[in-house]
Design an enzyme around this catalytic site. Structure first.
Site, PDB file in Angstrom:
ATOM      1  N   HIS A  10       0.825  -1.211   0.000  1.00 14.91           N
ATOM      2  CA  HIS A  10       0.000   0.000   0.000  1.00 14.91           C
ATOM      3  C   HIS A  10       0.853   1.251   0.000  1.00 14.91           C
ATOM      4  CE1 HIS A  10       0.495   1.756   4.069  1.00 14.91           C
ATOM      5  NE2 HIS A  10       0.878   0.536   4.384  1.00 14.91           N
ATOM      6  N   CYS A  11       0.212   2.349  -0.333  1.00 17.48           N
ATOM      7  CA  CYS A  11       0.763   3.688  -0.125  1.00 17.48           C
ATOM      8  C   CYS A  11      -0.427   4.523   0.362  1.00 17.48           C
ATOM      9  CB  CYS A  11       1.430   4.237  -1.392  1.00 17.48           C
ATOM     10  SG  CYS A  11       0.414   4.196  -2.878  1.00 17.48           S
TER      11      CYS A  11
ATOM     12  N   GLY B 286      -2.872   3.789  -2.958  1.00 19.20           N
ATOM     13  CA  GLY B 286      -2.737   2.487  -3.608  1.00 19.20           C
ATOM     14  C   GLY B 286      -2.778   2.577  -5.117  1.00 19.20           C
TER      15      GLY B 286
ATOM     16  N   SER C 173      -0.043   4.781  -7.101  1.00 16.79           N
ATOM     17  CA  SER C 173       1.222   5.141  -7.760  1.00 16.79           C
ATOM     18  C   SER C 173       2.426   4.412  -7.164  1.00 16.79           C
ATOM     19  CB  SER C 173       1.421   6.663  -7.690  1.00 16.79           C
ATOM     20  OG  SER C 173       2.580   7.055  -8.386  1.00 16.79           O
ATOM     21  N   ARG C 174       2.830   4.774  -5.948  1.00 10.24           N
ATOM     22  CA  ARG C 174       4.033   4.173  -5.350  1.00 10.24           C
ATOM     23  C   ARG C 174       3.893   2.666  -5.167  1.00 10.24           C
ATOM     24  NH1 ARG C 174       4.256   8.609  -0.580  1.00 10.24           N
ATOM     25  NH2 ARG C 174       2.028   8.500  -1.028  1.00 10.24           N
TER      26      ARG C 174
END
Length: 198
Positions: free
Chosen positions: A122-123, A126, A128-129
């Site tokens: 996750h970022c 959820g 890009s990174r």
């Protein structure tokens, strides 16, 4: 999957082709999605929901927005749940070198899946990174080309790594194809010089 292209003959898909796949037929895909067997991609709120993680059977978490000024869960947050944790301090900026984390994250995810674990990456959203790290895992450890990885994940979740991350993924794609072509050529040479066994 990557074939046996001769060195120099493979060219990673252009950004425009990747964006065509990433942007077509977008729909609400929810907060958490299974994008590969036992591999989930989610936003931060799902990653903080310990009851949800338990329901999903999550044993490993990759936080692609780790850090005090980002999403500061850390290994202690999941300690009582017995969840292994990898924090990646990545900024969602096109000039950020997320490629520096591709192999470490791929190894962590691969090791977890090999042990029959369930991984959540996750970022904040959820998109890009964390998506870039999942795409890199599929390329490095599952042998998918960048376009195959994008199409696989995009089937289950709306993702949109920033343009800088897409450029870095293209570089990874090209490097993996070059490495695969060299290994394939080397294997053919070994086979040509191997003694025949009866």
């Amino acid at each position: 999957m990557r074939g046996e292209e001769e060195e120099g003959s493979y060219e990673a898909p252009p950004i425009s082709a990747l964006l065509d796949v990433l942007l077509k037929k977008r729909r609400d895909t929810g907060a958490v999605n299974l994008v590969w067997p036992r591999l989930y991609l989610s936003n931060a709120s799902c990653a903080r929901d310990k009851a949800l993680l338990q329901d999903l059977g999550v044993t490993h978490v990759v936080n692609a927005a780790h850090g005090r000024r980002r999403i500061d869960t850390g290994p202690g947050y999941y300690g009582d749940a017995g969840v292994a944790y990898l924090g990646v301090e990545a900024d969602d900026r096109k000039d950020f070198d997320i490629g520096a984390f591709f192999r470490e994250t791929a190894e962590f995810v691969h090791s977890a899946l090999t042990q029959h674990g369930v991984v959540l990456v996750h970022c904040a959203r959820g998109v890009s990174r964390s998506a870039a790290l999942v795409l890199a895992f599929l390329m490095i450890k599952r042998g998918l080309s960048l376009m195959e990885a994008v199409e696989t994940v995009r089937t289950h979740r709306n993702i949109l790594p920033n343009l800088g991350f897409l450029h870095q993924l293209r570089e990874l794609d090209t490097a993996l194809h070059r490495c695969g072509a060299e290994e394939s050529r080397g294997q053919r040479q070994v086979n040509q010089h191997s003694p025949i066994r009866h």
